[in-house]
Design an enzyme around this catalytic site. Structure first.
Site, PDB file in Angstrom:
ATOM      1  CE1 TYR A 183      10.973 -33.122  18.227  1.00  0.00           C
ATOM      2  CE2 TYR A 183      10.491 -33.980  21.031  1.00  0.00           C
ATOM      3  CZ  TYR A 183      10.880 -33.779  20.081  1.00  0.00           C
ATOM      4  OH  TYR A 183      12.150 -35.298  19.584  1.00  0.00           O
ATOM      5  CG  ASN A 185       8.263 -34.101  24.143  1.00  0.00           C
ATOM      6  OD1 ASN A 185       8.054 -32.628  23.303  1.00  0.00           O
ATOM      7  ND2 ASN A 185       9.670 -34.029  24.939  1.00  0.00           N
ATOM      8  CE  LYS A 186       8.239 -28.580  22.713  1.00  0.00           C
ATOM      9  NZ  LYS A 186       9.570 -28.013  23.500  1.00  0.00           N
ATOM     10  CG  ASN A 187       1.999 -29.495  27.785  1.00  0.00           C
ATOM     11  OD1 ASN A 187       3.516 -29.414  27.886  1.00  0.00           O
ATOM     12  ND2 ASN A 187       1.187 -28.295  29.691  1.00  0.00           N
TER      13      ASN A 187
END
Length: 372
Positions: A183, A185-187
């Site tokens: 997704y 906004n994940k790292n």
């Protein structure tokens, strides 16, 4: 000053030239489904997480669902899940027709408590599904020991743990399969939805690879009832760029988390801790406060964005009313969900912005004794 909880534009700007080139390469290739770009990402990501196989998928929920299908989990079976998690972990179990059986967290990491797992095992249990919540690995060795002793699968939900390590080894292949979300906004985030599984088991990797493509290895020849869950080349190309920066960006997150941990002492917040076996990647900086809602409102009035991960625990969601759980059945999870607040943290957050966040928190009804 206005500080959003998280924003993606600055991450794009930092890597703009490389990302534009990668996306342009895919667009100009004329190949938009699977293909060499996805294969290259799968190879590079498997190497990064120290796994033998990676299969790119459409999203993290599909990664969990297809892993469970590949393991043969189905109707009538039970899967042990955390009581404290995002609902997607439970949904994957429901999608294969099995029943999620919740286990409470240990309060050091908020992850599944291995000491509580054995009591939840029944003759119907087929798998244990820990989540590496907020970017910190669950305690895997005791979970693996219980799983092996009872002949159970161990499926890890690593949607928030890209780059994390457990006892010095990357999260990626401790259990039978590790499920990932990309997704945005994940790292490690895609340009939209994306997911993958990693594993050292070639048979499970092969089953998932077939399942993701309508149950087919050869076009129009379908071995099983599969789904359409394929990582798009445009996302694979973008993440190949971002993967090269993941360790550096995780280090920035750690530096900000270290600053918060020091600067927020004496605020009355329960601050997050890192277990001795874990190398945390701080996807989320989660604090607890019995005055969570008032604190969130106070911060919003000062331009500081926050999120709650998560306002309602899965067992109290209307979607799981059929399981018959009620308020008080999982008090540790309920406390976390009632008090958790996530502060802004990301690789593009500037130090002066973090300092402003701290000032805003400290101005909330004055400082009180730290209850960590």
């Amino acid at each position: 000053m206005k500080i959003p909880y998280f924003e993606l534009q600055s991450a794009y700007q930092e890597l703009k030239r490389e990302l534009d080139e990668a996306v342009g390469r895919v667009v100009s290739s004329g190949w938009y489904i699977l293909g060499s770009e996805v294969e290259a990402f799968e190879e590079e990501y498997a190497a990064y997480v120290e796994a033998r196989h990676c299969v790119g998928l459409a999203n993290g929920l599909d990664a969990l669902y297809l892993a469970l299908r590949a393991m043969g989990v189905g109707p009538g079976d039970e899967v042990i899940v955390p009581s404290n998690t995002y609902i997607a972990t439970w949904l994957a179990v429901s999608y294969v027709g099995a029943r999620p059986v919740p286990v409470e967290p240990e309060m050091l990491s908020y992850n599944m408590d291995p000491a509580r797992v054995e009591a939840a095992i029944t003759e119907r249990t087929k798998a244990i599904l820990p989540v590496h919540l907020y970017g910190q690995p669950a305690d895997l060795d005791p979970l693996l020991e219980v799983a092996r002793r009872h002949g159970l699968w161990l499926l890890e939900d690593a949607a928030q743990a890209h780059g994390a390590r457990y006892k010095g080894k990357r999260v990626g292949a401790h259990g039978d399969v590790v499920a990932w979300s990309f997704y945005p906004n994940k790292n490690l985030g895609a340009l939209g939805d994306g997911g993958a599984v990693t594993t050292d088991n070639p048979e499970l990797a092969d089953r998932i690879r077939v399942l993701r493509n309508y149950g087919s290895r050869v076009k129009y020849v379908n071995e099983v009832k599969g789904v359409n869950s394929r990582l798009d080349p445009i996302h694979a190309a973008a993440m190949r760029v971002k993967l090269a920066y993941l360790d550096e960006w995780n280090e920035r997150r750690r530096a900000l988390a270290a600053y918060y941990l020091e600067a927020l002492r004496g605020t009355g917040l329960t601050l997050p801790q890192t277990a001795p076996y874990a190398e945390h990647v701080w996807h989320i900086f989660a604090v607890l406060s019995p005055e969570r809602d008032a604190l969130q409102k106070h911060l919003a009035e000062r331009g500081v964005g926050t999120l709650i991960h998560y306002p309602i625990p899965p067992h109290l969601q209307a979607a799981y009313r059929d399981l018959g759980y009620k308020q008080g059945d999982f008090p540790l999870s309920e406390r976390i969900h009632a008090q958790e607040l996530s502060l802004p943290l990301g690789p593009q957050l500037r130090r002066e912005e973090a300092e402003y966040v701290v000032e805003a928190v400290r101005s909330f009804r004055g400082s009180v004794v730290d209850r960590r």
